[in-house]
Design a protein around this motif. Sequence first.
Motif, short mmCIF file in Angstrom:
data_model
loop_
_atom_site.label_atom_id
_atom_site.label_comp_id
_atom_site.label_asym_id
_atom_site.label_seq_id
_atom_site.Cartn_x
_atom_site.Cartn_y
_atom_site.Cartn_z
N THR A 1 0.66 3.96 -2.92
CA THR A 1 0.67 5.64 -2.84
C THR A 1 1.49 6.41 -3.56
OG1 THR A 1 -0.33 4.91 -0.55
CG2 THR A 1 -0.07 7.23 -1.12
N PHE B 1 -3.90 3.89 2.93
CA PHE B 1 -2.51 4.39 3.56
C PHE B 1 -2.72 5.93 4.32
CE2 PHE B 1 1.28 7.00 2.87
CZ PHE B 1 2.33 6.07 3.42
N VAL C 1 0.74 -1.22 0.01
CA VAL C 1 -0.03 -0.04 0.05
C VAL C 1 0.98 1.32 0.10
CG1 VAL C 1 -1.26 1.44 1.47
CG2 VAL C 1 -2.06 -0.97 0.77
N ALA D 1 -5.88 1.96 -2.45
CA ALA D 1 -4.61 1.91 -1.58
C ALA D 1 -4.29 3.04 -0.93
CB ALA D 1 -3.66 1.09 -2.45
N TRP E 1 -3.84 -5.97 9.21
CA TRP E 1 -4.41 -6.10 7.68
C TRP E 1 -5.71 -6.98 7.68
CZ3 TRP E 1 -4.50 -4.03 3.19
CH2 TRP E 1 -3.69 -2.93 3.09
#
Lengths: 317, 349
Positions: free
Chosen positions: A55, B113, A51, B109, B244
């Motif tokens: 980003t 984040f 992730v 994503a 997660w």
Amino acid sequence: MSKDRASSRSDLTPSQSPPVENPFEGVNFAELELSLYRPRTLQSTLLSGLVTCMTFIALIPLFAVLWMLIWRGGQKFSLALFTQLPPAPLEQGGGFGNAIVGTLIMVGLGALITVPLGILTGVFLAEAMDSKLAEAVRFAAKVLTGFPSILAGVFAYGAVVLVTGGFSAVAGAIALAILMLPTIILTSESAVAMVPAKMKEASIGMGATGVQTVWMVLLPTAMPGILTGIMLAVARAAGETAPLLFTALFSNYWLISSGRADLMQPTASLAVLIYNFSGMPFANQVELAWAAALVLVLLVLIFNLIGQSFTRRRYEE
Amino acid sequence: MSKTQVRQEVAAWHPGQIWQPPTKAQRWYDGAFRRLCLVFAAFTIVLIAWLALGIAYRAIPAFQQYGLNFIYSTTWDPNKAQYGVLPEIWGTLYTSLLALIVGSAFGVAAAIFLSEGFLGEAVFKGLKAFNLQFHPLWRKLPDRLEQILKNLIELLAAVPSVVYGLWGLFVIIPLIRPVCNWLHEQFGWFPLFSTTLSGPGVLPAAFVLSIMILPTITAISRDALVSVPPKLRMAAYGLGATRWETILGVLLPTASRGIFGGMVLGFGRALGETMALAMLVGNANRLTVSLFSPANTLAALLANTFPEASAKEIPVLMYAALILLAISLVVNIFGAFVLEKAVGKGEAK
């Protein structure tokens, strides 16, 4: 167990209580440690890394675009860009002063049309929170945010260009106004709704009428938020090309000639200039397109920063 | 101070009576202002209807002439007066779908984040590594960095679409052409790679499109993730779930409605996006699944044909605009509806 507890309560001296059992007896501490050898934690760590990477990959295009603009647009950057007219094919030099003026005038004109409309609608939405009409208007504004910009141009072509009989700055401004409206409505609604209720109640309690409350309490207090919304809308409109392609078209001449602006003439804009010049096979025109893109992005960024500065000041107070 | 003295003093500050009830004029002004607000608000709804009807009105001649055949037909030939927009409709949906797949993968994503404190953790670890204690100078650093990153993602949406088009034309296409042509040589039997990339095409268009819709998806998904009640998160961590397991098992399912709404709105953005596509998609009237073939979309067709259209072609283009309007209104209304429901659900808890 219960016997133990009872006896410990009856005993007054702590030394006589039975020794406390170690609650961690039989626990394997190594097993509780975060270990990458276990699938669960390994999956968690890997996904975190994924992730994070995604980003930052998503941000690469932003920096790539900005870098290209500075590199390719910066080469050509000079004062002449702002003072000269677009060059003819195969001609060297030239600038896009008329396009900058055209963009600013059309955006300004569009804002002039749409700002009063948007702010008053926002006030209405914030005041008539739950009425059926307010719900419908809010929904309509949300749908309008996603309205394809080219269709605003198509509409303005049908409603203004065909009616007045020619491409004009006014037609372009109307197309831009349609695109600015939803942003202004929704931001002014949230800005007005965030004014503390006690201020409004105090104003009404002192005998002010509704309109006095709006002008003297609600709007001044909500002004930073409203201004932010207006600047964001202006920034978006300044970068729009599609609605101007066949409403304002393009022009190689100054909009203001011999002291007066003719708003019913085809008008140049930075965005359309970039589009037209990027498709030309001449190096000079392509260079100018990059320089114009740099100027346009700077313009949009400046509008954005001005807009954000209004709310940031309020936030820090 | 007696009552009269106070009155005199106040009257000295404000000449005239300040404790009078609103005059007739003030009351009239108040009523007129309220009505004006109401009319302006109602105008927003009228505007949508006006936009749709205004375009539809201009499209009537073409509708009478071509009827629904316009949607199924694949030829576009002004000389023979034959018009059909099936390739454009397909191209619009195809490029938008490709952009949606890439854009929502990266967009969600980025939303995870930005909402799950990854950055804060990294900063804390960094401070720890340098053996720095909490200090006013960097106390706000994690929050600040997160804010900066969020603004940078939003900045992706602030770059005008024509600039992305320019960038795609002069940077992306030359960059990906060798890779695409290699893929075509090696895997030419695969439908997606069945042509070479000679310049503009579906892939560069979809690529740039995905960059443009990413901020929409990220912003809405992030809002949805942030508004998940904290106790759900804490409960999951309390049960011993890893980060997660919490995200995949608790947070994403709870925020799924908002994320889905963001994806629908992103799709709607992609459908209506014009300039980048007009510059990158190749403007070829072709029904294709190949990623490297030039194609066309409704918005690009309008942008490329409208400025030089003859009077006969205008109603046809208005008809095409009407189809684009219908598709994007349906998608946008659906998206707004999903998000409305998502918000309602959150409040009910």
